[in-house]
Scaffold this active site. Sequence first.
Site, short mmCIF file in Angstrom:
data_model
loop_
_atom_site.label_atom_id
_atom_site.label_comp_id
_atom_site.label_asym_id
_atom_site.label_seq_id
_atom_site.Cartn_x
_atom_site.Cartn_y
_atom_site.Cartn_z
N ASP A 258 0.46 -1.54 -11.42
CA ASP A 258 1.42 -2.34 -10.67
C ASP A 258 1.62 -3.68 -11.37
O ASP A 258 0.66 -4.25 -11.88
CB ASP A 258 0.90 -2.59 -9.24
CG ASP A 258 2.00 -2.46 -8.20
OD1 ASP A 258 3.17 -2.65 -8.56
OD2 ASP A 258 1.68 -2.18 -7.03
N HIS B 136 9.42 -7.60 -13.20
CA HIS B 136 8.54 -7.46 -12.03
C HIS B 136 7.55 -6.31 -12.17
O HIS B 136 6.72 -6.11 -11.29
CB HIS B 136 9.39 -7.29 -10.77
CG HIS B 136 10.14 -8.53 -10.40
ND1 HIS B 136 9.75 -9.37 -9.39
CD2 HIS B 136 11.24 -9.11 -10.95
CE1 HIS B 136 10.58 -10.40 -9.31
NE2 HIS B 136 11.50 -10.26 -10.25
#
Length: 502
Positions: free
Chosen positions: A363, A155
């Site tokens: 991110d 992730h």
Amino acid sequence: MTRLVVVSNRVPVPGDRSPAAGGLAIGLADAVTAGSLWFGWSGRRGHTTSTEASVTKHRDITYATIDLAEADYRHFYVGFSNGVLWPLLSYRLGQVNFRRADYAGYRVVNEAFATALRPLLRSDDLIWIHDYQLLAVGHALRTLGAEQRIGFFLHTPFPPPAIFCALPRAAELLEALCACDLVGFHTADYRDAFLQCVSVLLDTPTDADGSFTFRGRRVRAIVDPIGIDVGGFAATAARSVGNATAQRLANSLGGRPLAVSADRLDYAKGLPNRVEALDHLFASHPEHRNHLIFLQIAAPSREELAVYRALRRELDRTVGDINGRYSEADWTPVRYLTRTVGRSTLAAYYRLARLGVVTPLRDGMNLVAKEYIAAQNSADPGVLILSRFAGAAEDLTDALIVNPFDSEEIAEAMHHGLAMPLDERQARHKSLLARIRASFARQFCLTFLAALRSDGAEVPGPKTAPETGTPRRALEARPPRRSDHVAANRAVLAMASGGLPH
Ligand code: ADP
Ligand code: F6P
């Protein structure tokens, strides 16, 4: 039918008060359907690490969790997962704090996960492991004789070899990950960086479709961007904007425009730079003084680590400084909440905001950007300002894309967004909405499970999808380009003396 077994560090056991799984739980909510097993850490720390899972059932989903000994937790979660892997994978070498005992503790806990999970497994289970805390669980399961198909999804970002190889034991950890059959990433850049690491650190050639053979196992790396339940979130936002809580915010604005940000309080999210951008905005465009209201909702995170506590102090100071200098008796520029807010309240706040400011320094994907788009009123939508270093920026090119290291650029984007005419806001929002609809939450799960299920048999989990319908083919790999290596080397040079500028 084949059973889906999800393995993640945090498990959202219904009724449990342990911290929520964040973006991960949102993305997986659709995959974990009746009959599935969800395995992970209970959130409890005790004297010993459990060797057997405690099992509960809710709505025909089985939740199996283990407790961790305090010492194991500190090595595994605080020391190695968040003191080494998180900064490394976020391209912040200056914050990596490696200790051999933490690495050993990380491997011990990954083995403990496998030991407690192994007796719960059936021979035809599909196993789907999640995120950087559990990179070596697949290998530990293989060591215990598990032969099921095992998939892993990361992730977070994945850095190029020049950064990844700074990790002591990098090759060993990569080898452990290659015990899985399928490895998924949010973006092509991260998948390609992983393939470069495989080729450089493990001396293993990779094919153009992202496959390679390591120790006799065929492993495939795919791109599968995580998404949100667009329709569900949009409906929540439209409904809850009329709630008393949302109306209190709306009334308090007194007709002034609102900008909103919501993040975990993490150094990768670029919070101080964002607040500093307000200083530039008020200095260079005084018309926004006594006018714009910026709402920062920052959920405290990983506070056992000194670097996170220091960030909170820095942010407290920066916000206090801006508010002290620019406030009027009846206007405060920054409203700063260091807590989580409920999902429907958050959706309503997004909808009330003329600007959504999402500026992480790095991110994996960033779901807040997608939630902000979904929450808007299409007739009068707000403007998304998005970091070029969020995975979401690969797709959301109609946002105002900024370099989050440049506070003045963020300030200019805020000014631009506040002045943007309605027709341009509508056109950008239409395009952004189409993009998030094309990679929504169920699609993410469908695509991953279809790729994991090599024989093409029926896949457990979501069957149909309101937004489009069929599983998308996992995106093809592109072979690493020479420019990737050049870029990687440049990045390392830039960081050699203690991390990227903050
Ligand atoms: P990460 O997984 O790194 O925290 P993401 O943006 O991918 O980042 O996911 C964060 C999730 O947590 C989103 O669904 C977002 O709405 C939610 N969230 C983030 N900050 C807050 C907050 N302060 N209060 C409530 N929810 C939050
Ligand atoms: O990708 C970062 C991540 O692991 C998310 O999957 C999760 O939502 C978040 O961090 C929560 O972090 P922690 O488990 O450390 O509270």
